[in-house]
Design an enzyme around this catalytic site. Structure first.
Site, PDB file in Angstrom:
ATOM      1  N   HIS A  56       0.832  -1.294  -0.058  1.00  0.00           N
ATOM      2  CA  HIS A  56       0.054  -0.032  -0.037  1.00  0.00           C
ATOM      3  C   HIS A  56       1.138   1.362  -0.109  1.00  0.00           C
ATOM      4  O   HIS A  56       2.179   1.095   0.219  1.00  0.00           O
ATOM      5  CB  HIS A  56      -1.072  -0.048   1.113  1.00  0.00           C
ATOM      6  CG  HIS A  56      -0.529   0.212   2.477  1.00  0.00           C
ATOM      7  ND1 HIS A  56       0.435  -0.800   3.005  1.00  0.00           N
ATOM      8  CD2 HIS A  56      -0.515   1.135   3.533  1.00  0.00           C
ATOM      9  CE1 HIS A  56       0.871  -0.561   4.238  1.00  0.00           C
ATOM     10  NE2 HIS A  56      -0.004   0.654   4.542  1.00  0.00           N
ATOM     11  N   HIS A  58       1.322   4.018   1.917  1.00  0.00           N
ATOM     12  CA  HIS A  58       1.830   4.758   2.892  1.00  0.00           C
ATOM     13  C   HIS A  58       3.248   4.899   2.974  1.00  0.00           C
ATOM     14  O   HIS A  58       4.021   3.964   2.559  1.00  0.00           O
ATOM     15  CB  HIS A  58       1.367   4.165   4.404  1.00  0.00           C
ATOM     16  CG  HIS A  58      -0.191   4.664   4.781  1.00  0.00           C
ATOM     17  ND1 HIS A  58      -1.028   3.649   5.566  1.00  0.00           N
ATOM     18  CD2 HIS A  58      -0.850   5.094   4.129  1.00  0.00           C
ATOM     19  CE1 HIS A  58      -2.036   3.998   5.664  1.00  0.00           C
ATOM     20  NE2 HIS A  58      -2.372   5.316   5.043  1.00  0.00           N
ATOM     21  N   ASP A  60       5.702   5.078   5.075  1.00  0.00           N
ATOM     22  CA  ASP A  60       6.559   4.123   5.585  1.00  0.00           C
ATOM     23  C   ASP A  60       6.662   2.602   5.165  1.00  0.00           C
ATOM     24  O   ASP A  60       7.235   1.576   5.525  1.00  0.00           O
ATOM     25  CB  ASP A  60       6.243   4.001   7.187  1.00  0.00           C
ATOM     26  CG  ASP A  60       4.749   3.456   7.511  1.00  0.00           C
ATOM     27  OD1 ASP A  60       3.891   3.778   6.527  1.00  0.00           O
ATOM     28  OD2 ASP A  60       4.405   2.648   8.168  1.00  0.00           O
ATOM     29  N   HIS A  61       5.903   2.617   3.979  1.00  0.00           N
ATOM     30  CA  HIS A  61       6.112   1.367   3.132  1.00  0.00           C
ATOM     31  C   HIS A  61       6.550   1.514   1.786  1.00  0.00           C
ATOM     32  O   HIS A  61       7.064   0.607   1.067  1.00  0.00           O
ATOM     33  CB  HIS A  61       4.698   0.771   2.973  1.00  0.00           C
ATOM     34  CG  HIS A  61       4.212   0.273   4.221  1.00  0.00           C
ATOM     35  ND1 HIS A  61       4.185  -1.300   4.478  1.00  0.00           N
ATOM     36  CD2 HIS A  61       3.705   1.024   5.354  1.00  0.00           C
ATOM     37  CE1 HIS A  61       3.698  -1.428   5.905  1.00  0.00           C
ATOM     38  NE2 HIS A  61       3.557  -0.155   6.229  1.00  0.00           N
ATOM     39  N   HIS A 114      -7.761  -0.146   5.401  1.00  0.00           N
ATOM     40  CA  HIS A 114      -6.501   0.624   5.744  1.00  0.00           C
ATOM     41  C   HIS A 114      -6.109   1.781   5.029  1.00  0.00           C
ATOM     42  O   HIS A 114      -5.946   2.878   5.236  1.00  0.00           O
ATOM     43  CB  HIS A 114      -5.268  -0.390   6.180  1.00  0.00           C
ATOM     44  CG  HIS A 114      -4.158   0.345   6.697  1.00  0.00           C
ATOM     45  ND1 HIS A 114      -4.198   0.989   7.941  1.00  0.00           N
ATOM     46  CD2 HIS A 114      -2.883   0.593   5.982  1.00  0.00           C
ATOM     47  CE1 HIS A 114      -2.722   1.635   8.003  1.00  0.00           C
ATOM     48  NE2 HIS A 114      -2.182   1.430   7.089  1.00  0.00           N
ATOM     49  N   ASP A 133      -0.338  -3.823   6.362  1.00  0.00           N
ATOM     50  CA  ASP A 133      -1.040  -3.125   7.295  1.00  0.00           C
ATOM     51  C   ASP A 133      -2.533  -3.665   7.415  1.00  0.00           C
ATOM     52  O   ASP A 133      -3.436  -2.964   8.214  1.00  0.00           O
ATOM     53  CB  ASP A 133      -0.780  -1.778   7.548  1.00  0.00           C
ATOM     54  CG  ASP A 133       0.499  -1.215   7.732  1.00  0.00           C
ATOM     55  OD1 ASP A 133       1.462  -2.196   8.016  1.00  0.00           O
ATOM     56  OD2 ASP A 133       0.863  -0.259   7.612  1.00  0.00           O
ATOM     57  N   HIS A 171       4.191  -4.221  10.930  1.00  0.00           N
ATOM     58  CA  HIS A 171       4.507  -3.738  12.104  1.00  0.00           C
ATOM     59  C   HIS A 171       4.811  -4.572  13.323  1.00  0.00           C
ATOM     60  O   HIS A 171       3.897  -5.763  13.537  1.00  0.00           O
ATOM     61  CB  HIS A 171       3.721  -2.458  12.415  1.00  0.00           C
ATOM     62  CG  HIS A 171       3.621  -1.422  11.475  1.00  0.00           C
ATOM     63  ND1 HIS A 171       4.413  -0.292  11.759  1.00  0.00           N
ATOM     64  CD2 HIS A 171       2.963  -1.097  10.225  1.00  0.00           C
ATOM     65  CE1 HIS A 171       4.333   0.628  10.584  1.00  0.00           C
ATOM     66  NE2 HIS A 171       3.369  -0.126   9.870  1.00  0.00           N
TER      67      HIS A 171
HETATM   68 ZN   LIG Z   1      -0.082   1.751   6.413  1.00  0.00          ZN
END
Ligand SMILES: [Zn+2]
Length: 257
Positions: A56, A58, A60-61, A114, A133, A171
């Site tokens: 996805h 985001h 942090d990915h 998400h 996530d 995570h």
């Molecule tokens: Zn995420």
């Protein structure tokens, strides 16, 4: 031949994962949370990256995508539903697609909630799935873009994979998820036993994941939304699983553990 899978912590509480086929040498990074950490993991293992499989959009990915691609020449695959938000994407995939990874089939599962385009990568022959996530050990992702009803269907899809399927998640949230799970599912003996294992792993600085579908079905409150215990603890004795799921997810957003 079995895949080699290497998981490493990065950023504050993310996990990076490398998937390596020893026959062909093909190697995929599941997301690219942090370029330096991905490149260091590749060097440590002596593997050459061929792919990034994005779950996805985001930051942090995907924030490592361009730097890792520039360093390795890898191909980036990601969800069609949010391709415009994924730096360097080369190939889009959607629900029902099966892609090939060095002879290992990979089924694409759309898991919106998400984010709207979120996908999971399921390697059925290898009995492993990379769920980003969407699902965590004892938890699930926050619902940022989709509806609670959509997220329930997504979580249910992961829970419906074969019981022995190993789940790699984005995570390390397990210990705080456990505190919440115990608050809403206090009489579950499997959850109590798992709490002791989690505490001992974290005390040794070890990861609590990967997990698997069977363990999550027995202990993850979101996957237990259809049970009498969770209906009762959420005050919805006649609630549908989607309604109970929504109540659990909302309670978690407000939980001060
Ligand atoms: Zn995420």
């Amino acid at each position: 031949m079995a895949l080699d899978i290497f998981q490493f912590p990065c950023l504050e509480d993310n996990y990076g994962v490398l998937v390596h086929d020893p026959v062909s040498g093909r190697t995929a990074s599941i997301d690219a949370p942090e370029a330096a950490a991905v490149l260091a993991a590749l060097k440590e293992r002596g593997w050459k990256l061929t792919d990034i499989f994005t779950t996805h959009h985001h930051v942090d990915h995907v924030q490592g995508n361009l730097e890792v691609k520039a360093a390795t020449g890898c191909t980036i695959t990601g969800p069609a539903g949010e391709a415009d938000k994924i730096p360097g994407i080369d190939r889009t995939v959607r629900e029902g697609d099966t892609i090939d990874f060095a002879g290992h089939p990979v089924n694409i599962i759309e898991t919106p909630g998400h984010t709207l385009g979120h996908i999971a990568y399921h390697f059925p022959k290898d009995e492993v799935a990379f769920v980003g996530d969407t699902l965590f050990a004892l938890g699930c992702g926050r619902v940022f873009e989709g509806t609670l009803e959509q997220m329930w269907r997504s979580v249910e899809k992961i829970g419906a994979l074969p019981a022995e399927t190993k789940l790699y998640v984005g995570h390390e949230y397990t210990q705080s998820n456990w505190r919440f799970a115990t608050a809403v599912d206090p009489t579950n003996p499997a959850l109590a036993a798992r709490g002791e294992m989690i505490a001992s792993l974290r005390a040794d600085g070890k990861p609590t994941v990967p997990t698997n579908v069977a363990i999550e079905r027995a202990t993850n409150p979101y996957l237990r939304a259809a049970t009498a215990e969770l209906r009762s603890s959420m005050g919805l004795p006649n609630g549908t699983p989607a309604e109970v799921f929504a109540a659990i997810r909302t309670a978690k957003d407000n939980f001060k553990g």
